[in-house]
Design an enzyme around this catalytic site. Sequence first.
Site, PDB file in Angstrom:
ATOM      1  N   CYS A 161      -9.826  95.367 -11.412  1.00 54.48           N
ATOM      2  CA  CYS A 161      -9.603  95.670 -12.781  1.00 54.48           C
ATOM      3  C   CYS A 161      -9.249  94.540 -13.776  1.00 54.48           C
ATOM      4  O   CYS A 161      -7.943  94.444 -14.229  1.00 54.48           O
ATOM      5  CB  CYS A 161      -8.136  96.786 -12.686  1.00 54.48           C
ATOM      6  SG  CYS A 161      -8.034  97.666 -14.154  1.00 54.48           S
ATOM      7  N   CYS A 339     -12.934 100.803 -17.347  1.00 54.27           N
ATOM      8  CA  CYS A 339     -11.968  99.881 -17.528  1.00 54.27           C
ATOM      9  C   CYS A 339     -10.858 100.665 -18.797  1.00 54.27           C
ATOM     10  O   CYS A 339     -11.289 100.364 -19.904  1.00 54.27           O
ATOM     11  CB  CYS A 339     -12.029  98.652 -17.951  1.00 54.27           C
ATOM     12  SG  CYS A 339     -10.531  97.478 -17.757  1.00 54.27           S
TER      13      CYS A 339
END
Length: 419
Positions: A161, A339
């Site tokens: 991430c 994201c």
Amino acid sequence: MPGRIVIVGAGCGGLAVAHQLRRLGISNAMTVIDSSTKHYYQPLWTIVGAGLAKQKDSVKPVYQFMPKNCDFVHDAAAAISGANKTVTTADSGTFEFDYLVVAAGIETQWNRIEGLSETLGKNCVSSNYSFEHCPDTWKFLQNVKDGQRALFTQPPQPLKCAGAPQKIMWLGLDHWQRTGKKVDIHFATTLERMFGVPEYSAYLDKRANEFNVTRHFKHNLVKVDGPNKKAFFQTPDHDELQVIDFDFLHAVPMMGPYSFLKDNSDIVDDTGFVDVDKFTCQSKKFPYIFGVGDCTNLPTAKTAAAVTSQAPVVANNLSQIIKGVKTPTVGKYDGYTSCPIPITRKKLLLAEFAYPSTQATPTPVNTFPWNNRVPNRFNMFLKTHVFPYAYWKYMLYGKWFGKRSFFRPKFYDTDGLYH
């Protein structure tokens, strides 16, 4: 059906593939191996760090997500031999397999940054990459005083991430604005820009300019002196470490493959990640082995969103091999990942992208009809309410397919026929 399936890892990738295989009619004996009896929804840790969610809502017992007629081995993998078709564990012996799915995730390597482990949770140093310490972020954020400096860091790839290091920065900025504090915000990243995809980076750069965020590009955090509140960085333009003082530090650890893969397996590339075809997720060395998620060398961002698109590809392609289908339906992963970057506690930039088409950088994509490069309230609602619910109720049971929601991807055989 003959042949035992072994799945290494009971994270979102391993569990989703296990359930999807069962749903595709694969009744083979199945063993899932994992060192933890707890399952964590890590994307929630950013929200916990911003005071918008509770830590306890990010963890549940892993047992409740196991498929029926599946053996769970609570132990750490120690070695994998693709040639011998074995997985060796630390304490439970060796398990033979006919088919293997590796979904081991990526290791957070706290000790690679000198002094970080010792100061976490103290000296106003925190990290949302830790279940234990993400609540500290919110505690420290609230204690930052007017005129003080807040420093946020981002390490080099590999990184899970890659937007999370700055997510908490924007949420912190929002909190300080709402409480009337002017905080000196610094963002130190190993990248050459705010985000890896230029189309989204442009917006983030604009916002950083608007709110006077000082950016330090090509800065790699290698040491933290918590008591003296100093962070030390390697940079390509200086032989000596560069020092940035802070009053609050949100640090992101370096990451890498687990040692049992890098040092004790024959299924990885030179970097220690499972070596798979970027489209089929099948091992380049052994056709009966597949990889999913952060442990692979798939050339895309390592996120849970990526796994929602990879898992059905793995389940489909492996099931065809197990069934011995003469004209297989070949699932192909397009590199999709996303994201979600909260810009305030009410608005979010949903950065979606896939494999590059003609350009060198990933291709931006849009699930929804509006422009993803403009943050909105609906996207934040997805992040804080829809995604956590879908994760616990559907994704871990193999019923959630990310941008396709409940609709399984369509795969076609070599003659172009949909199955």
